[in-house]
Design an enzyme around this catalytic site. Structure first.
Site, PDB file in Angstrom:
ATOM      1  N   ASP A  66      29.443   9.327  38.027  1.00  0.00           N
ATOM      2  CA  ASP A  66      29.675  10.693  38.486  1.00  0.00           C
ATOM      3  C   ASP A  66      31.049  11.192  38.056  1.00  0.00           C
ATOM      4  OD1 ASP A  66      30.994   8.897  40.168  1.00  0.00           O
ATOM      5  OD2 ASP A  66      29.708   9.299  41.864  1.00  0.00           O
ATOM      6  N   ASN A 130      28.874   8.125  54.694  1.00  0.00           N
ATOM      7  CA  ASN A 130      27.681   8.867  55.125  1.00  0.00           C
ATOM      8  C   ASN A 130      26.420   8.394  54.396  1.00  0.00           C
ATOM      9  OD1 ASN A 130      27.971   9.871  52.560  1.00  0.00           O
ATOM     10  ND2 ASN A 130      28.193  12.015  53.145  1.00  0.00           N
ATOM     11  N   HIS A 132      26.043   7.976  51.042  1.00  0.00           N
ATOM     12  CA  HIS A 132      25.782   8.426  49.671  1.00  0.00           C
ATOM     13  C   HIS A 132      25.951   7.282  48.669  1.00  0.00           C
ATOM     14  CE1 HIS A 132      30.247   9.803  49.282  1.00  0.00           C
ATOM     15  NE2 HIS A 132      30.117   8.732  48.543  1.00  0.00           N
ATOM     16  N   GLU A 137      24.559  13.102  48.150  1.00  0.00           N
ATOM     17  CA  GLU A 137      24.848  13.225  49.565  1.00  0.00           C
ATOM     18  C   GLU A 137      23.534  13.207  50.360  1.00  0.00           C
ATOM     19  OE1 GLU A 137      27.768  12.733  50.370  1.00  0.00           O
ATOM     20  OE2 GLU A 137      29.218  14.269  49.819  1.00  0.00           O
TER      21      GLU A 137
HETATM   22  C1  F6R Z   1      32.097   6.821  42.918  1.00  0.00           C
HETATM   23  C2  F6R Z   1      30.859   6.892  43.679  1.00  0.00           C
HETATM   24  C3  F6R Z   1      30.867   6.957  45.164  1.00  0.00           C
HETATM   25  C4  F6R Z   1      31.766   5.906  45.805  1.00  0.00           C
HETATM   26  C5  F6R Z   1      31.732   6.054  47.315  1.00  0.00           C
HETATM   27  C6  F6R Z   1      32.616   5.018  47.987  1.00  0.00           C
HETATM   28  O1  F6R Z   1      31.820   6.767  41.547  1.00  0.00           O
HETATM   29  O2  F6R Z   1      29.830   6.889  43.088  1.00  0.00           O
HETATM   30  O3  F6R Z   1      29.557   6.796  45.641  1.00  0.00           O
HETATM   31  O4  F6R Z   1      31.305   4.646  45.419  1.00  0.00           O
HETATM   32  O5  F6R Z   1      32.170   7.325  47.658  1.00  0.00           O
HETATM   33  O6  F6R Z   1      33.943   5.279  47.663  1.00  0.00           O
HETATM   34  P1  F6R Z   1      35.080   4.205  47.938  1.00  0.00           P
HETATM   35  O7  F6R Z   1      34.714   3.022  47.137  1.00  0.00           O
HETATM   36  O8  F6R Z   1      36.338   4.846  47.470  1.00  0.00           O
HETATM   37  O9  F6R Z   1      35.033   3.935  49.408  1.00  0.00           O
END
Ligand code: F6R
Length: 254
Positions: A66, A130, A132, A137
């Site tokens: 992403d 949450n 995702h 989301e």
């Molecule tokens: C980032 C992504 C997100 C993160 C998620 C957890 O490329 O795809 O799904 O993996 O937001 O973020 P962290 O690891 O910073 O807690």
């Protein structure tokens, strides 16, 4: 689905690095990369193995999950920049690809990225508090392709730490691989640490398959490894069973 619970995040990072190393050593590989904090220790371990053990990524192409939309060109928090700083600048990786978050037509950039994706071998994933994965989301279509999405307030607050703790600086929009796109990878490798991820992990692993917890699509995939520390595993009802399964694994299953 294999759930591996480790006492510390450092132990879990070794396991994530082991899975990646096996894929990389087995020939040309396409690796799916997550950004954010969760895989950072594993990325550091891969860099160490590259420097000290000669693990080469010269036959590896990497694709990011992403990217933010709407940051000024060259902004250090573009995921393309973050992954360069945290990982790929320190390896001999053949190529690194990301959605174009600066494109004047983000939906067109998302569609182009989807078309460009080869078959991904190992896809590294984190999970949002949450539920995702990627930036899909809650409420995301379970079969979605790469597209533009709006971040929830919760995710923007969680990521404000990368933007001087100012939630207003966190972009509202992203391009993310869809849940259908992620599901096409050969092996999904999700890693999570910390108490703040425990509820999302439990919902993803043991809750119903539902768009309300996008990470629950992992239950639909034939090859999933989930690497947790004790805190992230603390709300799993079957945690004892996962530990016993891992501890008593016969040699032929390793
Ligand atoms: C980032 C992504 C997100 C993160 C998620 C957890 O490329 O795809 O799904 O993996 O937001 O973020 P962290 O690891 O910073 O807690």
């Amino acid at each position: 689905m294999e759930v591996l619970i480790h006492t510390t995040a450092t132990e879990g990072a070794q396991v994530v690095a082991d899975v990646v190393e096996r894929a990389v050593r087995s020939g040309p590989a396409v690796l799916g990369l997550a950004t954010g904090s969760s895989p950072l220790l594993a990325y550091r371990e891969l860099i160490r193995r590259h420097r000290e053990e000669g693990l080469s990524f010269a036959a590896v192409d990497a694709y990011l999950l992403d990217e933010y939309v709407g940051l000024p060109a060259g902004h250090p928090e573009f995921y393309r920049e973050v992954i360069r700083r945290e990982l790929t600048d320190h390896l001999d990786m053949r190529s690194v690809h990301a959605p174009d978050g600066t494109h004047p037509d983000p939906p067109a950039a998302a569609a182009a990225y989807e078309r460009s994706l080869p078959s991904v071998g190992v896809q590294i994933l984190g999970i949002g508090a949450n539920g995702h994965v990627g930036f899909n989301e809650p409420g995301s279509s379970l079969t979605s392709g790469t597209r533009v999405k709006t971040l929830t307030r919760r995710t923007r607050e969680d990521n404000a730490r990368f933007f001087a703790d100012d939630v207003d600086q966190v972009p509202r929009h992203v391009i993310t691989q869809g849940l259908g796109t992620i599901g096409r990878a050969g092996h999904l490798l999700l890693t999570a640490t910390g108490e703040h991820k425990a509820a999302a992990v439990a919902a993803a692993v043991e809750g119903p398959l539902t768009a309300s917890c996008p990470a629950s699509i992992l239950q639909w995939h034939p090859h999933v490894t989930i690497v947790l520390d004790d805190a992230a595993a603390s709300q799993l009802e079957r945690a004892d069973f996962y530990r016993e399964t891992a501890d008593r694994k016969p040699a032929w299953a390793r």
